[in-house]
Design an enzyme around this catalytic site. Structure first.
Site, PDB file in Angstrom:
ATOM      1  N   HIS A 199       0.804  -1.238   0.000  1.00  0.00           N
ATOM      2  CA  HIS A 199       0.000   0.000   0.000  1.00  0.00           C
ATOM      3  C   HIS A 199       0.828   1.276   0.000  1.00  0.00           C
ATOM      4  O   HIS A 199       0.294   2.370  -0.106  1.00  0.00           O
ATOM      5  CB  HIS A 199      -1.040  -0.011   1.141  1.00  0.00           C
ATOM      6  CG  HIS A 199      -0.505   0.194   2.523  1.00  0.00           C
ATOM      7  ND1 HIS A 199      -0.667   1.378   3.203  1.00  0.00           N
ATOM      8  CD2 HIS A 199       0.163  -0.627   3.376  1.00  0.00           C
ATOM      9  CE1 HIS A 199      -0.138   1.266   4.420  1.00  0.00           C
ATOM     10  NE2 HIS A 199       0.374   0.059   4.535  1.00  0.00           N
ATOM     11  N   CYS A 318       0.621   5.422  12.664  1.00  0.00           N
ATOM     12  CA  CYS A 318       0.327   4.657  13.873  1.00  0.00           C
ATOM     13  C   CYS A 318       0.180   5.548  15.084  1.00  0.00           C
ATOM     14  O   CYS A 318      -0.508   5.215  16.024  1.00  0.00           O
ATOM     15  CB  CYS A 318       1.452   3.679  14.162  1.00  0.00           C
ATOM     16  SG  CYS A 318       1.740   2.623  12.791  1.00  0.00           S
TER      17      CYS A 318
HETATM   18  C1  LIG Z   1       8.868   2.192   7.600  1.00  0.00           C
HETATM   19  C2  LIG Z   1       7.619   1.390   7.809  1.00  0.00           C
HETATM   20  N1  LIG Z   1       7.725   0.121   8.196  1.00  0.00           N
HETATM   21  C3  LIG Z   1       6.642  -0.647   8.373  1.00  0.00           C
HETATM   22  C4  LIG Z   1       5.376  -0.161   8.173  1.00  0.00           C
HETATM   23  C5  LIG Z   1       4.197  -1.059   8.386  1.00  0.00           C
HETATM   24  O1  LIG Z   1       3.656  -1.480   7.172  1.00  0.00           O
HETATM   25  P1  LIG Z   1       2.147  -2.013   7.078  1.00  0.00           P
HETATM   26  O2  LIG Z   1       1.259  -0.809   7.175  1.00  0.00           O
HETATM   27  O3  LIG Z   1       2.070  -2.679   5.739  1.00  0.00           O
HETATM   28  O4  LIG Z   1       1.947  -2.970   8.196  1.00  0.00           O
HETATM   29  C6  LIG Z   1       5.216   1.177   7.770  1.00  0.00           C
HETATM   30  C7  LIG Z   1       3.869   1.743   7.582  1.00  0.00           C
HETATM   31  O5  LIG Z   1       3.630   2.899   7.897  1.00  0.00           O
HETATM   32  C8  LIG Z   1       6.368   1.977   7.579  1.00  0.00           C
HETATM   33  O6  LIG Z   1       6.285   3.237   7.164  1.00  0.00           O
END
Ligand SMILES: Cc1ncc(COP(=O)(O)O)c(C=O)c1O
Length: 371
Positions: A199, A318
């Site tokens: 995504h 998050c």
């Molecule tokens: C650097 C980084 N790692 C991991 C993730 C997590 O990915 P996912 O949303 O597919 O769980 C994100 C999402 O914001 C991210 O920016």
């Protein structure tokens, strides 16, 4: 709505969406089934795996499909550390990783007796000299992101990979923000695990992959033998095929797309009100800008921009819904409370227009004043 929150997620491409619908309607077999529809689904699964592996220049059996970046990070770090802990109990990561990396390290520290070194950026950089200093004989695993999700900063993964050629520690790279923007070839960089999430590059949400060069990585999810026993559960075939399509599209003419984004960034920076400035954090991907806006609190500013139809964010997605300060800005600028409370993230994509960027800067001027 002017969408300037592409580091949180991107809009799915129409080609990826179309193939997703086609797979759901026409190729809906379970890839593990032995009948014709199952074989048909298996063919699409194999093609998607080969396509993603081809972009990474790795072999197709080294790609594990997952539910996204969070799961891939958990799988690589937790599984590798737990099953190799007899070889060493020291781990290295950085203080600016995504929570899906940091929380795993916290668990390994608290529940499994590992010692973790969190590299801190100094003077706006995660420095390779600091990495050299903390690397120990008993270091089992190093995890470093390719590009930070709140600032776009590029971390020295190539140098770390080179140093680790002479060291047995495994190397995991969270490439979620990098993937689809520029090519990356993990084997050339000495990377053992690499995380990607669809995504973030105009694919669907809830699907990602882990490049894994290690034998016998234990699945965290128990059940069937899918993904060569690395990840149980029926594969999300529509999402996986759409992810492979979106990656193809993103990497096609990536230099031209980056040139466009660079132009957007330059225009945005040139038109900011005088009192607003960029949080400097070393070399950066042009897509992400962390802006310090002294006049107005972050939450109030985000609300006013939202009312004006502009979507930006207060940090990573998050933590955006909470009042928690950004651990990333805090790590780059320790003790600068003002900066921590007044920084917002603007993130661009190849689909952002010059007009979008100028509307943002004009709206910002209206809100905070300034020419
Ligand atoms: C650097 C980084 N790692 C991991 C993730 C997590 O990915 P996912 O949303 O597919 O769980 C994100 C999402 O914001 C991210 O920016």
């Amino acid at each position: 709505m002017i969408y300037l929150d592409n580091a949180a997620t991107t809009k799915i491409s129409s080609t990826a969406l179309a193939i997703m619908v086609e797979i759901m309607q026409e190729h809906y077999g379970n890839p593990s089934s032995t009948h014709g529809l199952g074989r048909d689904a298996r063919k699409y699964l194999r093609q998607a795996r080969e396509s993603i592996a081809g972009h990474l220049k790795v072999s197709a059996d080294q790609i594990i499909f997952t539910s996204g970046g969070t799961e891939s990070n958990n799988l690589a770090i937790l599984s590798y550390a737990l099953s190799h802990q007899h070889q060493g109990k020291h781990l290295i990561t950085t203080a600016i990783e995504h929570h899906s990396v940091l929380e795993v390290f916290h668990k390994l520290e608290k529940e499994h007796g590992f010692e973790v070194t969190y590299l801190q950026p100094k003077d706006g950089h995660c420095r390779i000299e600091d990495f050299r200093t903390v690397l120990r004989e008993d270091t089992l695993l190093v995890s470093m992101m390719a590009a930070n999700n709140e600032t776009g900063s590029l971390l020295p993964i190539a140098q770390v990979g080179q140093i680790l050629q002479e060291h047995p520690a495994a190397f995991h790279v969270d490439a979620v923000q990098w993937m689809g923007k520029r090519p990356i070839h993990p084997q050339e960089l000495g990377i053992d695990f690499l995380t990607g999430s669809a995504h973030k590059f105009h694919g669907p949400k809830g699907v990602g992959f882990l490049y894994n060069s290690m034998p016998k990585l234990k699945s965290l999810i128990l059940g069937g033998t899918q993904e060569n026993k690395h990840r149980a559960g029926t594969e999300n075939l529509p999402g996986i095929v759409a992810m492979a399509t979106a990656l193809d599209e993103s990497l096609e003419n990536w230099e031209k797309k980056e040139e466009h984004v660079q132009e957007l960034r330059t225009t945005l920076l040139a038109n900011l009100p005088e009192s607003v400035f960029l949080n400097e954090t070393g070399p950066q991907l042009p897509h992400v800008l962390s802006l310090m806006i002294p006049q107005v609190g972050k939450d109030s500013l985000l609300m006013q921009l939202d009312l004006a139809g502009i979507a930006v964010s207060g940090g990573s997605a998050c933590t955006a819904g909470t009042l928690e300060p950004s651990h990333v800005i805090e790590a780059y600028y320790p003790d600068q409370t003002e900066r921590i409370n007044h920084s917002i993230r603007v993130s661009l994509s190849d689909e952002t227009s010059l007009e979008d960027v100028l509307t943002f800067t004009q709206t910002l001027k209206k809100i905070i004043g300034g020419s």
